[in-house]
Design a protein around this motif. Structure first.
Motif, short mmCIF file in Angstrom:
data_model
loop_
_atom_site.label_atom_id
_atom_site.label_comp_id
_atom_site.label_asym_id
_atom_site.label_seq_id
_atom_site.Cartn_x
_atom_site.Cartn_y
_atom_site.Cartn_z
N VAL A 14 -13.29 1.23 11.06
CA VAL A 14 -14.18 1.45 10.30
C VAL A 14 -13.89 2.77 9.29
CG1 VAL A 14 -16.57 2.73 10.52
CG2 VAL A 14 -15.94 0.98 11.92
N PHE A 15 -12.66 3.44 9.84
CA PHE A 15 -12.27 4.59 9.07
C PHE A 15 -11.64 4.08 7.69
CE2 PHE A 15 -11.74 6.99 12.91
CZ PHE A 15 -12.52 7.90 12.74
N GLY A 16 -11.19 2.60 7.72
CA GLY A 16 -10.71 2.03 6.31
C GLY A 16 -11.66 2.07 5.30
N LYS A 22 -12.40 7.33 -1.45
CA LYS A 22 -11.25 8.07 -2.11
C LYS A 22 -10.39 7.29 -3.11
CE LYS A 22 -11.39 11.52 0.74
NZ LYS A 22 -11.37 12.91 0.27
N PHE A 23 -10.79 6.19 -3.20
CA PHE A 23 -10.17 5.25 -4.16
C PHE A 23 -9.96 5.70 -5.54
CE2 PHE A 23 -9.38 1.09 -6.70
CZ PHE A 23 -8.04 1.08 -6.55
N ASP A 28 -7.62 8.15 -10.52
CA ASP A 28 -7.54 9.36 -11.42
C ASP A 28 -6.03 9.61 -11.53
OD1 ASP A 28 -10.11 9.59 -11.69
OD2 ASP A 28 -10.51 11.04 -10.27
N TYR A 29 -5.08 9.56 -10.55
CA TYR A 29 -3.86 9.80 -10.74
C TYR A 29 -3.19 9.05 -11.77
CZ TYR A 29 1.15 9.99 -9.81
OH TYR A 29 2.40 10.07 -9.91
N PHE A 30 -3.34 7.67 -11.68
CA PHE A 30 -2.63 6.98 -12.71
C PHE A 30 -3.13 6.99 -14.18
CE2 PHE A 30 -2.27 4.29 -8.87
CZ PHE A 30 -0.63 4.30 -8.94
N TRP A 44 -5.95 5.51 3.78
CA TRP A 44 -7.10 5.26 4.42
C TRP A 44 -7.30 3.83 4.62
CZ3 TRP A 44 -9.66 8.31 7.26
CH2 TRP A 44 -9.74 9.87 7.04
N PHE A 45 -6.57 3.10 3.72
CA PHE A 45 -7.09 1.62 4.09
C PHE A 45 -6.08 0.88 5.15
CE2 PHE A 45 -8.09 1.81 -0.45
CZ PHE A 45 -9.54 1.13 -0.54
N PHE A 46 -5.04 1.54 5.52
CA PHE A 46 -4.45 1.29 6.66
C PHE A 46 -5.34 1.16 8.10
CE2 PHE A 46 -0.58 2.32 4.08
CZ PHE A 46 0.11 1.13 4.20
N TRP A 47 -6.17 1.79 7.76
CA TRP A 47 -7.06 2.01 9.13
C TRP A 47 -7.82 0.16 9.34
CZ3 TRP A 47 -7.29 4.99 13.17
CH2 TRP A 47 -6.75 6.59 12.99
#
Length: 56
Positions: A14-16, A22-23, A28-30, A44-47
């Motif tokens: 569920v943490f995923g 946060k995506f 924003d970085y790119f 976070w997607f690794f969860w």
């Protein structure tokens, strides 16, 4: 199909879903508006890996 079981801590997957929140920081970085640390939010997607079932 009966040889497939969920992982012991499958509920941690569920943490995923936090990754979807946060995506935007990673995007924003790119676009040149965020810091390099914002890419760590993709972790976070690794969860979601806890949702994958195991074979016995």
């Amino acid at each position: 199909m009966s040889n497939i079981t969920f992982q012991k801590y499958w509920y941690l997957g569920v943490f995923g879903f936090v990754g979807f929140y946060k995506f935007q920081f990673a995007i924003d970085y790119f676009q040149g508006q965020g810091a390099l640390w914002d890419l760590l939010n993709l972790l976070w997607f690794f969860w979601f890996l806890y949702f994958l079932p195991n074979k016995k």
